[in-house]
Structures are given as structure tokens and as C-alpha cells.
Design a protein around this motif. Structure first.
Motif, PDB file in Angstrom:
ATOM      1  N   UNK A 119       8.419  -4.974  -7.410  1.00 35.62           N
ATOM      2  CA  UNK A 119       8.614  -5.413  -8.789  1.00 35.62           C
ATOM      3  C   UNK A 119       7.460  -6.285  -9.246  1.00 35.62           C
ATOM      4  N   UNK A 120       6.706  -5.814 -10.201  1.00 34.69           N
ATOM      5  CA  UNK A 120       5.699  -6.690 -10.797  1.00 34.69           C
ATOM      6  C   UNK A 120       6.391  -7.538 -11.872  1.00 34.69           C
ATOM      7  N   UNK A 129       6.311   1.217 -14.060  1.00 36.99           N
ATOM      8  CA  UNK A 129       7.751   1.396 -14.019  1.00 36.99           C
ATOM      9  C   UNK A 129       8.119   2.743 -13.384  1.00 36.99           C
ATOM     10  N   UNK A 130       7.310   3.769 -13.672  1.00 36.40           N
ATOM     11  CA  UNK A 130       7.589   5.107 -13.149  1.00 36.40           C
ATOM     12  C   UNK A 130       7.350   5.183 -11.641  1.00 36.40           C
ATOM     13  N   UNK A 131       6.302   4.507 -11.153  1.00 32.28           N
ATOM     14  CA  UNK A 131       5.968   4.638  -9.725  1.00 32.28           C
ATOM     15  C   UNK A 131       6.589   3.553  -8.856  1.00 32.28           C
ATOM     16  N   UNK A 132       7.254   2.553  -9.476  1.00 38.12           N
ATOM     17  CA  UNK A 132       7.645   1.385  -8.683  1.00 38.12           C
ATOM     18  C   UNK A 132       8.903   1.577  -7.852  1.00 38.12           C
ATOM     19  N   UNK A 133       9.922   2.224  -8.425  1.00 35.41           N
ATOM     20  CA  UNK A 133      11.179   2.326  -7.695  1.00 35.41           C
ATOM     21  C   UNK A 133      12.032   1.077  -7.851  1.00 35.41           C
ATOM     22  N   UNK A 146       3.033   7.816   5.477  1.00 32.51           N
ATOM     23  CA  UNK A 146       2.373   7.015   4.433  1.00 32.51           C
ATOM     24  C   UNK A 146       3.225   7.047   3.177  1.00 32.51           C
ATOM     25  N   UNK A 147       3.484   5.886   2.606  1.00 31.86           N
ATOM     26  CA  UNK A 147       4.217   5.872   1.357  1.00 31.86           C
ATOM     27  C   UNK A 147       3.337   5.351   0.222  1.00 31.86           C
ATOM     28  N   UNK A 148       3.211   6.148  -0.836  1.00 31.74           N
ATOM     29  CA  UNK A 148       2.395   5.737  -1.979  1.00 31.74           C
ATOM     30  C   UNK A 148       3.284   5.420  -3.171  1.00 31.74           C
ATOM     31  N   UNK A 149       4.185   6.372  -3.479  1.00 27.16           N
ATOM     32  CA  UNK A 149       5.114   6.147  -4.583  1.00 27.16           C
ATOM     33  C   UNK A 149       6.248   5.243  -4.097  1.00 27.16           C
ATOM     34  N   UNK A 150       6.744   4.383  -4.983  1.00 25.19           N
ATOM     35  CA  UNK A 150       7.718   3.344  -4.650  1.00 25.19           C
ATOM     36  C   UNK A 150       7.139   2.347  -3.658  1.00 25.19           C
ATOM     37  N   UNK A 151       5.803   2.175  -3.687  1.00 25.33           N
ATOM     38  CA  UNK A 151       5.148   1.199  -2.824  1.00 25.33           C
ATOM     39  C   UNK A 151       3.909   0.675  -3.541  1.00 25.33           C
ATOM     40  N   UNK A 152       3.249  -0.297  -2.903  1.00 25.03           N
ATOM     41  CA  UNK A 152       2.124  -0.959  -3.571  1.00 25.03           C
ATOM     42  C   UNK A 152       0.972   0.005  -3.924  1.00 25.03           C
ATOM     43  N   UNK A 153       0.591   0.962  -3.039  1.00 23.96           N
ATOM     44  CA  UNK A 153      -0.527   1.845  -3.418  1.00 23.96           C
ATOM     45  C   UNK A 153      -0.288   2.589  -4.728  1.00 23.96           C
TER      46      UNK A 153
END
Lengths: 300, 295
Positions: free
Chosen positions: B243-244, B232-236, B150-157
Motif C-alpha cells: 500500500x502506497x 492501484x491496479x498492480x498493488x493488490x 518471482x512475484x512482480x504484480x501485487x509486489x513492489x516491482x
């Protein structure tokens, strides 16, 4: 809802008859309304998952360093310089906002001029405009070849973008509505009788302002200042574009946290974050006490 | 209170000559108004104008091209998705929290209200950081999540979580004072007359709070779509994936692609303007039914 307030009297007799307030030391007062368990349960779970547990993780992570590790992580020259930049410039910006925010609130409440409602609505722009948009716009305006940066540089020799002055301007933009929106309602509700009394006793307009209006407004002004200051310390998006981000000179605390994260220095980032929260908390506490002291002095 | 302000406001705005002891000489008034307007024009209006001017610098064609480029479209879509999840979540929370805070008296209520407001006093960067510390690669649950795939950081969740955190108090903070002021007499009457709890909620409470609800959702949505620091911190910063819109603006700007950056920024500025217009309209039209515009 004036109607709801008016219906308080007649309904109170019928509706409240059911809810007899027993003098018991219960966790909550009895009520006929349903849904307490459901809503409180949901509220507490949601609050814990989204806010409390993650914030606890921040404290846990930085406490993993131990006291000496924490201390050495937050007292490196680079971190201390960032503290100085963030807190010092937020203070300067909040001070600017206290002056001009008060002026704007005063003009909006006391005087009439065309387009006043439009100006009133515009004051909330920094709340509504995404910080990154504000950041690139300010940076373009104050860049050496920008609309404002060019004349400032050529006429006054003043460099704004990529200097501490640029950071202060971004923080002023972000913090302005806090002062205006805190002072405005208090100014509006100020009873005119006190000013009338002062005037009829022979006080000049300036004397009335200094010894009647200002003391009544001061607590609100300090609150607005504190809110603007606190917002400035944490601000990231609107600052990083105009700041230039030179370590030790124009590097703000939030950016330092991001840099530490990018280097996978999680504990260091957590330590700086915790220290930042701690210092802001203490400063807000002091300002709160100051404000209480002023209120009691004014009431006396 | 609202009746109060509507009476005093016109009186204090118009300044008849007889009241000259209670106001300033005309030249002072003009000077102060001029000073305030100049300050607002320089600090608020000019940045807004600059966004649109820079976006249209190379003409409408370049503007349109920047907005229809695949990465920009992906950023717009992602922003809408994140807002579509986080705003309803906070709406549900806001209604539940304000029901339990405003309709009941219990111990620790003030502490609960303070905790609900807490996210507003946390720096956006720290709002993102806390989720990285929990779910990131070196985070508390990092290895567990990696094993689970499961990926949360650098992902949509992660983006959704960070956005929910920063917009957490908006709906609750608008509804709590409103519902406290309205009291629960009407709900009690409905229940005594035989309505069920849900009937009372939908037919009595919701109609009473609907404008306040809309107001809270409006502000919540504006912040959700415009949030920068936390996401910005969680997006990667993965182009076309995490990218929002605000993050896309940053990337384009840092690549010196100014026209494209300001084109995407102009969409966000328009969102801000629409938010301000609807917010002001709500305050003028339904000011009595909003907590925010009551002093």
C-alpha cells in the motif's frame, strides 16, 4: 540562456568548421559530439521495455479474442453505458473548462489585481495534487452533508455526489490547467497592433474581441479543450470517490477495467482498454484536423 | 522569446486611461476578475482547504495518531522507496534521451519524441493493466514467473514499473526543448579544445541544464509519490505491504475512517504545495533556463 544564443555567431565559424555537412543519405548527420550510440541505444531499450512491449501486450491480449469476440466484449450494455458516461461527461467538463479556463487565462494576462502571481501558481494545483486526494476532498465537499453539498441540496435540490454531476465536477477540476496553460502564452504573445487597428477603425471592444482576438486564440483553445477532454476520459482517482459507481449510471470506463481485472477477466479488460485507447485516438485525430483547418483559415 | 515576454507583460497588465479603447470598462474588468477568482476559489482552493480541515477535525492528537499508526508508516516508507527507484531511473533516461535527441540529427527523431510522450496520453488504469497482462497470474509471463518464484504484480516491482511508466516523460520532455534551444556550440567548443566526452558532459552540459533538470525531477517526483490509478491496479492492496500512501488513503476512506484518510491525504497535499512553491520559485528565478516557462 541569452548568452548561449548570442555566442552562436562567433562560435559557429570555429566549431562548425569541423562538422562539414556532407550531402549523404546517412541514418544521421555527422557530428563531433560523442555518445550517440550509447544514448540512443539506452533510450530505445528503456522505451521498449517500459512502454512499447507492455502496450503491445495489451493489443496482443485483446486480439486473442478474435474480431467477433472483441466486438461482443466491448458492446455489452454495461460497457457501452460506461463509454457514454466517460466520453459524455469528459466532453461536458472540457467544455466547462474551455469557458472558465479562457476566463482565467484572460484575467491573468490582461488585468492586474492583488495576489495575481499566487493565483497564477494555484492554477497548477490539479497537476500537483495526487488524484486520490482530490477525489476524497471533492467527495467530502459535495456529499449530502458537505460544505457545498448541503446548501446545494437544501437551496436548489441539487444532488452532486454519487451522480453524473459529481463526475463532471471532478473532471473539471482535473482538466482546468490544460486550458489555462495552453491559452495563456498565446494570449500573452498576441500583438497589440491588430487590436489597435481594429479600435482605430471604429470597432467596439466586443467586435474586436469577436473578430480579432477570438479567431487568434481559437486553435489554442481547441488544443486545451482536447487535452482536458483526453485527460478526463482516462481519469480514475479523482472520480471514483465522488461517482458512486453505479453500473450503467455513474460507472466510468477506467473503473470498469479495474472491475474486470478483479474478476480475472484479463481479455475483457484488455478489450475495453484497447477500445478506449482507439476511441480517444480517433477523437484526438479529429480535433487535430479541426485545429489545422482553423489555423489555415485564420492565416488566410 | 523570454526577453520578449518580460517586455510585453508589464505593458499589458497596467492599463493607462489613454488605452481605454484597448481594454474593457472598469465594471467589466471587475466582473471578469471576480468571476475568475470565484471559480478558482470554489474549484481549486476549497478542496485543498477541505483536506486540512477534515484532517484536523478531531484535533491534533487524532491527526498525529493517524500518521504514526504502523500501516500508515509502512505506506509512507513504501511510497518513498518506490519514488527513490523510479525517479532516478527516469532521470537517467531523460538525460540520455535528450542528449541523443537534442544533440544529433537522425531519421525517425520526431517519431521517437512522440513515443516518449506516449505514456502521458494513456489512462493510468491502462498503465497498470499492461503490466498485469504481462506479469500477472494469467499474464503472458505469469506461469514462467510463478515457476521461477518471482512475484512482480501485487509486489513492489510492479509498483515501481507502473510508477516509472506514468512518470516516464517528465524529465525528457523538460530537457529536450531546453537542450535543443541551447544547441551544441558550447559542447563542440569544449571538445575542440581537448575535453573528453564525459568532461564535456559534466562541465558544460550539466551546468547549462541543471535548473531544467531539477524542474523535471520535481514534477516527476510529485507524480511518482501521488500516483493512484496505475499503482492501484498492480498493488493488490495488501495492508502494510503493497500500500502506497494514495492507496492507503483509499482504504481508510472506504472504511469510513475519514480523519485518518484525510490525515494521510494532508501529507500528500503538503507535498503538492511544496512542489508548487519550488516550481514557481524556479520559474521566477531561473525562468530563462527552463523550457517549460518559455513560450
Amino acid at each position: 540562456m541569452v548568452a548561449a544564443a548570442d555566442s552562436d555567431g562567433p562560435l559557429a565559424g570555429k566549431g562548425r568548421a569541423v562538422t562539414v555537412r556532407a550531402p549523404v543519405a546517412h541514418f544521421r548527420k555527422p557530428s563531433v559530439l560523442p555518445g550517440f550510440g550509447l544514448t540512443l541505444g539506452f533510450t530505445l531499450s528503456y522505451l521498449s521495455i517500459i512502454v512499447l512491449v507492455p502496450l503491445a501486450a495489451l493489443i496482443v491480449r485483446s486480439s486473442g479474442l478474435g474480431w467477433s469476440g472483441f466486438w461482443s466484449a466491448v458492446t455489452t450494455p454495461r460497457v457501452l453505458a460506461a463509454f457514454e458516461v466517460s466520453f459524455g461527461l469528459s466532453f461536458a467538463a472540457a467544455l466547462t473548462n474551455a469557458v472558465f479556463g479562457f476566463l482565467v487565462a484572460w484575467v491573468l494576462v490582461r488585468y492586474d489585481f492583488p495576489g495575481k502571481r499566487l493565483v497564477d501558481a494555484l492554477v497548477d494545483l490539479p497537476f500537483a495534487l495526487p488524484t486520490a486526494v482530490a477525489g476524497i476532498a471533492l467527495s467530502a465537499l459535495y456529499a449530502p452533508n458537505g460544505w457545498l453539498g448541503k446548501p446545494l441540496n437544501e437551496l436548489l435540490g441539487l444532488k452532486v455526489a454519487f451522480t453524473p454531476l459529481g463526475i463532471a465536477i471532478a473532471l473539471t477540476f482535473i482538466g482546468l490547467p490544460f486550458v489555462v496553460r495552453t491559452v495563456q502564452p498565446i494570449l500573452q504573445d498576441l500583438p497589440p497592433e491588430e487590436e489597435e487597428a481594429a479600435a482605430s477603425l471604429g470597432a467596439s471592444r466586443l467586435q474586436t474581441f469577436g473578430s480579432v482576438i477570438l479567431p487568434a486564440i481559437l486553435p489554442a483553445l481547441v488544443t486545451g479543450f482536447a487535452l482536458s477532454f483526453a485527460r478526463g476520459v482516462g481519469e480514475y482517482g479523482s472520480v471514483i470517490f465522488i461517482a458512486g459507481n453505479m453500473p450503467g449510471l455513474t460507472e466510468i470506463l477506467p473503473l470498469l477495467i479495474v472491475i474486470k481485472l478483479e474478476q480475472y477477466d484479463y481479455a475483457g479488460a484488455a478489450a475495453v482498454g484497447t477500445a478506449m485507447l482507439g476511441v480517444s485516438f480517433v477523437m484526438l485525430l479529429i480535433l487535430n484536423l479541426l485545429q489545422q483547418w482553423m489555423r489555415s483559415r485564420h492565416a488566410r | 522569446m523570454p526577453a520578449d515576454t518580460s517586455v510585453t507583460a508589464p505593458a499589458s497588465i497596467a492599463v493607462p486611461p489613454a488605452q481605454s479603447a484597448l481594454t474593457e470598462p472598469a465594471w467589466v474588468r471587475i466582473l471578469l476578475i471576480g468571476g475568475a477568482l470565484l471559480f478558482l476559489a470554489l474549484f481549486l482552493l476549497l478542496p485543498l482547504v477541505a483536506v486540512f480541515a477534515e484532517a484536523l477535525r478531531r484535533g491534533l492528537g487524532a491527526y498525529w495518531a493517524a500518521l504514526t499508526e504502523p500501516d500508515a508508516v509502512a505506506a509512507i516508507e513504501l511510497t518513498l522507496i518506490v519514488a527513490a527507484i523510479s525517479v532516478p531511473a527516469n532521470l537517467l533516461f531523460g538525460v540520455a534521451a535528450s542528449w541523443c535527441v537534442a544533440k544529433f540529427d537522425f531519421r525517425g527523431k520526431n517519431l521517437l519524441i512522440t513515443l516518449i510522450d506516449l505514456p502521458f496520453s494513456v489512462s493510468p488504469v491502462i498503465s497498470g493493466l499492461i503490466y498485469v497482462l504481462l506479469f500477472g497470474m494469467n499474464g503472458l509471463f505469469g506461469t514462467y514467473l510463478r515457476d521461477m518464484g518471482v512475484q512482480i504484480i501485487f509486489a513492489v516491482p510492479g509498483l515501481v514499473l507502473a510508477t516509472i511508466f506514468v512518470t516516464f516523460p517528465f524529465v525528457a520532455r523538460e530537457l529536450i526543448p531546453l537542450m535543443q534551444e541551447q544547441g551544441s556550440d558550447e559542447e563542440e567548443a569544449a571538445l575542440v579544445l581537448g575535453a573528453s566526452g564525459w568532461q564535456t558532459f559534466w562541465r558544460v552540459t550539466i551546468p547549462n541544464i541543471k535548473w531544467g533538470l531539477l524542474y523535471g525531477v520535481l514534477l516527476c517526483n510529485a507524480r511518482a509519490m501521488g500516483e493512484f490509478g496505475a499503482v492501484s491496479v498492480v498493488s493488490g492492496h495488501i495492508r502494510g505491504e503493497t500500500n502506497t500512501m494514495p492507496l492507503h488513503v483509499e482504504i481508510l476512506y472506504n472504511e469510513y475512517n475519514f480523519v485518518a484518510a484525510f490525515a494521510v491525504a494532508s501529507l500528500l497535499a503538503m507535498l503538492a504545495l511544496v512542489t508548487l512553491v519550488v516550481k514557481t520559485a524556479l520559474e521566477w528565478r531561473f525562468g530563462d533556463e527552463l523550457a517549460a516557462s518559455r513560450h
